[in-house]
Design an enzyme around this catalytic site. Structure first.
Site, PDB file in Angstrom:
ATOM      1  N   ASN A  98      37.160  11.480 -19.716  1.00 40.79           N
ATOM      2  CA  ASN A  98      36.559  10.180 -19.400  1.00 40.79           C
ATOM      3  C   ASN A  98      36.646  10.018 -17.896  1.00 40.79           C
ATOM      4  O   ASN A  98      37.733  10.129 -17.334  1.00 40.79           O
ATOM      5  CB  ASN A  98      37.344   9.069 -20.116  1.00 40.79           C
ATOM      6  CG  ASN A  98      36.970   7.690 -19.615  1.00 40.79           C
ATOM      7  OD1 ASN A  98      35.838   7.462 -19.205  1.00 40.79           O
ATOM      8  ND2 ASN A  98      37.911   6.767 -19.640  1.00 40.79           N
ATOM      9  N   GLY A  99      35.519   9.765 -17.244  1.00 41.97           N
ATOM     10  CA  GLY A  99      35.523   9.610 -15.786  1.00 41.97           C
ATOM     11  C   GLY A  99      34.436  10.464 -15.165  1.00 41.97           C
ATOM     12  O   GLY A  99      33.526  10.923 -15.864  1.00 41.97           O
ATOM     13  N   HIS A 503       9.486 -19.795  -3.747  1.00 37.57           N
ATOM     14  CA  HIS A 503       9.600 -18.834  -2.640  1.00 37.57           C
ATOM     15  C   HIS A 503       9.216 -17.425  -3.089  1.00 37.57           C
ATOM     16  O   HIS A 503       9.564 -16.460  -2.433  1.00 37.57           O
ATOM     17  CB  HIS A 503      11.012 -18.861  -2.064  1.00 37.57           C
ATOM     18  CG  HIS A 503      11.376 -20.200  -1.512  1.00 37.57           C
ATOM     19  ND1 HIS A 503      10.854 -20.685  -0.339  1.00 37.57           N
ATOM     20  CD2 HIS A 503      12.155 -21.184  -2.017  1.00 37.57           C
ATOM     21  CE1 HIS A 503      11.317 -21.912  -0.127  1.00 37.57           C
ATOM     22  NE2 HIS A 503      12.108 -22.235  -1.131  1.00 37.57           N
ATOM     23  N   LYS A 603      30.596  -0.966 -24.020  1.00 39.95           N
ATOM     24  CA  LYS A 603      31.335  -2.229 -23.939  1.00 39.95           C
ATOM     25  C   LYS A 603      32.332  -2.245 -22.784  1.00 39.95           C
ATOM     26  O   LYS A 603      32.593  -3.292 -22.212  1.00 39.95           O
ATOM     27  CB  LYS A 603      32.050  -2.453 -25.276  1.00 39.95           C
ATOM     28  CG  LYS A 603      32.762  -3.781 -25.402  1.00 39.95           C
ATOM     29  CD  LYS A 603      31.790  -4.917 -25.575  1.00 39.95           C
ATOM     30  CE  LYS A 603      32.475  -6.267 -25.648  1.00 39.95           C
ATOM     31  NZ  LYS A 603      31.532  -7.346 -25.267  1.00 39.95           N
TER      32      LYS A 603
HETATM   33  C1  F6R Z   1      26.823  -8.306 -20.644  1.00 41.34           C
HETATM   34  C2  F6R Z   1      28.143  -7.725 -20.557  1.00 41.34           C
HETATM   35  C3  F6R Z   1      28.525  -7.034 -19.283  1.00 41.34           C
HETATM   36  C4  F6R Z   1      30.008  -7.258 -18.972  1.00 41.34           C
HETATM   37  C5  F6R Z   1      30.413  -6.419 -17.764  1.00 41.34           C
HETATM   38  C6  F6R Z   1      31.863  -6.642 -17.393  1.00 41.34           C
HETATM   39  O1  F6R Z   1      26.649  -8.960 -21.862  1.00 41.34           O
HETATM   40  O2  F6R Z   1      28.908  -7.762 -21.477  1.00 41.34           O
HETATM   41  O3  F6R Z   1      27.731  -7.433 -18.219  1.00 41.34           O
HETATM   42  O4  F6R Z   1      30.228  -8.614 -18.737  1.00 41.34           O
HETATM   43  O5  F6R Z   1      30.215  -5.062 -18.048  1.00 41.34           O
HETATM   44  O6  F6R Z   1      32.718  -6.238 -18.408  1.00 41.34           O
HETATM   45  P1  F6R Z   1      34.192  -6.767 -18.493  1.00 41.34           P
HETATM   46  O7  F6R Z   1      34.138  -8.226 -18.757  1.00 41.34           O
HETATM   47  O8  F6R Z   1      34.808  -6.009 -19.623  1.00 41.34           O
HETATM   48  O9  F6R Z   1      34.847  -6.464 -17.173  1.00 41.34           O
END
Ligand code: F6R
Length: 608
Positions: A98-99, A503, A603
């Site tokens: 991962n990375g 604008h 996510k």
């Molecule tokens: C949009 C969404 C993303 C997260 C973003 C930050 O619905 O979920 O824009 O808000 O990737 O993620 P976190 O909150 O986990 O840092």
């Protein structure tokens, strides 16, 4: 991004690797794979798409072995096909990663010159060949792995199997999260404690630069120089139970409908009903003395921070800077000692937000995070945490995390305003009482679900472009509405400050571009109403979200208007977040997209 899992034990591992991967699918779902050591052979199965595809593959071609590694991918280098799916392996070494390995091209050229043949387009595959090269030169496999780690630049969490050492599983962490799980006669590896929750709650988090050798008897952790390091074992509170959809068709719908409850839970942790005051948890710095606040996050979380900036400046009279985490550190911001930096993150693992946190720590800031995952890296590295009590958010599009972030920011605003003498007790009581009304009002908003579905179907589903407009603290909601629509329905949408429309974007207006206007009755309402007139004068089709008074004033102009409950303008952003989520949700369902796992997204965004 990607999720990794590993097990060294005594029973068949493939089904348990799959169970761990299911809990990591939020990190990516482009492809998945597992590799095991069965006797003296490394075997692997990989499949494009979600974990269910890999599961079907394993059902047809099972894998034996009591030691193994697994991976769910969010593609960075190379398209999401089976060849690029992890684990990468060459018969001697198998690797999950991962990375991003930033110097992979140089390493690949070196190794190719030494005769190594590469099968994939990934950056990861160099790790396989690098370790194999050291082993071929006569280096012991564990030492070969350590030497390889020293050659890698970039971010990595790695899980490694070596055919010649079936008694160990090797792991390394640099910039990407990795946890070790302790079992009885078996040991585990995972991108987070959630992946390991069905197997163990006893967790050790690796730190950057750590690498570990796991065996059935335990783990030794060392730094890159080979010195033993001591990392504490902690008891995770995460549950091993899988979360269901609670009778809803999608997690996103369930999470939208949970908002009255989780908004209430988050608020109750800080609201004192008898005194009608907000009490923050004890902080390890003097909040009242901070000269300036910097608000940093990504995506939807950054939009919560933008609402927070309106509140903190208007109510607490403290200067606030706001920045996207992905941009923040590259402008080398100048920060006065003793400032407060606020990091907002659902996952607590977002790479850019974490990097910004480290920058702020190094620049003398008090670092406060608003996170939903209490055991996350951002939570652990912050000086203080204000938790959102949203519970696990599974749908990729953030919903209940956003509204609970707003609740925490509203509480922070009231508490800080009171400490700084910017508001008196009466105002504190009024704002706090307005907040306590939000759960009930949010439940009323949800009653409009059918109407919103009808608007989505008739106006948004057929559209190619959609505009969202708002002013003041409704402007971040316009941005959020557009973001939500784009990410799950794949319709192009833009959020604009209503006053900015003339604008430039007004040129887009015609009868094919629906315009969603967020206009609670507040001191800016009349100005937003004028912008609605301008849109309508150019043939634009307007949908208004307002309250009964606002709807009465705009009813004749708008094609459709939803009257949300009237609330104190201070709390309106929390309430108005909900219908824009519903609008995006119903449009996506109508278009038949994958609402909970939209294409190309993940996510937790653990790469920069
Ligand atoms: C949009 C969404 C993303 C997260 C973003 C930050 O619905 O979920 O824009 O808000 O990737 O993620 P976190 O909150 O986990 O840092």
């Amino acid at each position: 991004m990607c999720g990794i899992v590993g097990i060294i034990g005594t029973q068949e591992v493939a089904p348990r690797l799959i169970e761990g991967l299911r809990r990591l699918e939020y990190r990516g779902y482009d492809s998945a794979g597992v590799a095991t050591l069965d006797g003296d052979a490394i075997e692997r199965r990989r499949a494009t798409g979600k974990i269910s595809a890999l599961e079907a593959r394993l059902a047809a071609e099972p894998l034996g072995g009591a030691t193994g590694i697994g991976h769910t991918r969010w593609a960075t280098h190379g398209i999401p096909n089976e060849t690029n799916a992890h684990p990468h392996a060459n018969g001697r070494v198998a690797v999950v990663h991962n990375g991003i390995i930033e110097n992979f091209q140089d390493l690949r050229a070196d190794l190719a010159a030494k005769g190594h043949a590469f099968a994939s387009d990934t950056d990861t595959e160099v790790v396989v060949h690098l370790i194999s090269q050291f082993i071929a030169e006569g280096v012991d496999p564990v030492e070969a792995a350590r030497r390889a780690f020293g050659r890698l630049q970039g971010a990595f969490a790695l899980g490694i199997l070596v055919r010649d050492r079936p008694d160990v599983l090797i792991a390394a962490r640099q910039g990407s999260p990795l946890a070790i799980g302790h079992g009885d006669g078996e040991m585990f590896l995972g991108s987070d404690a959630l992946a390991l929750a069905p197997m163990t709650r006893r967790i050790t988090y690796l730190e950057d630069g750590d690498w570990a050798v796991l065996s059935t008897g335990g783990a030794t952790i060392r730094d890159l120089e080979g010195r033993l390091v001591n990392r504490p074992e902690q008891l995770s509170n995460l549950s091993g139970a899988m979360i269901g959809k609670g009778g809803h068709r999608h997690f996103m719908a369930k999470e939208i409908f949970e908002q009255p409850q989780v908004i209430g839970d988050t608020l109750n942790a800080m609201f004192n009903p008898a005194a009608r005051t907000i009490t923050l948890p004890a902080l390890p710095f003097d909040l009242a003395a901070v000269p300036r606040i910097t608000m940093i996050a990504c995506g939807t979380a950054s939009l919560a921070g933008m609402v927070g900036r309106y509140w903190l400046e208007r109510v607490a009279r403290v200067p606030v800077d706001w920045d996207l985490a992905s941009e923040f550190r590259y402008r080398a911001p100048v920060m006065a000692d003793g400032g407060l930096a606020v990091f907002i993150s659902q996952s607590g693992e977002t790479a850019d937000t974490l990097a910004a946190l480290r920058y702020c720590k190094a620049h003398g800031q008090h670092c406060l995070s608003i996170v939903n995952a209490p055991e996350s890296t951002i939570a652990r590295e912050s000086h203080a945490v204000l938790p959102t009590l949203a519970g696990p958010e599974i749908g990729v599009a953030s919903t209940k995390a956003f509204t609970t972030q707003l609740v925490v920011l509203a509480c922070l605003t009231i508490a800080l305003a009171k400490m700084r003498g910017a508001i008196d007790h009466e105002t504190e009581a009024r704002l706090s009482s307005a907040l306590t009304e939000v759960p009930a009002r949010a439940a009323e908003v949800l009653n409009h679900d059918e109407r919103i579905r009808a608007i989505a179907q008739s106006m948004l589903t057929p559209a190619r472009d959609v505009l969202y407009l708002g002013r003041g603290s409704s402007y971040p909601l316009a941005l959020e509405g557009a973001l939500k629509l784009k990410e799950i329905s794949y319709i192009h949408a833009e959020g604009y400050a209503a006053g900015e429309m003339k604008h430039g974007p007004i040129a887009l207006i015609d009868e094919s571009v629906p315009v969603v206007v967020i206009a609670p009755s507040d001191p800016l309402f009349d100005k937003t109403a004028s912008n609605v007139q301008e849109v309508v004068a150019r043939g634009g089709k307007v949908v208004v979200f307002s309250d009964p008074e606002g709807v009465a004033r705009l009813r004749d102009l708008a094609l459709d208007a939803i009257a949300l409950p009237a609330v104190d303008p201070f709390v309106a952003p929390i309430l108005y977040a909900i219908p824009v989520q519903q609008l995006a949700y119903h449009t996506a369902v109508d278009k038949g997209t994958d609402v909970d796992q939209p294409r190309n997204l993940a996510k937790a965004v653990t790469v920069e």
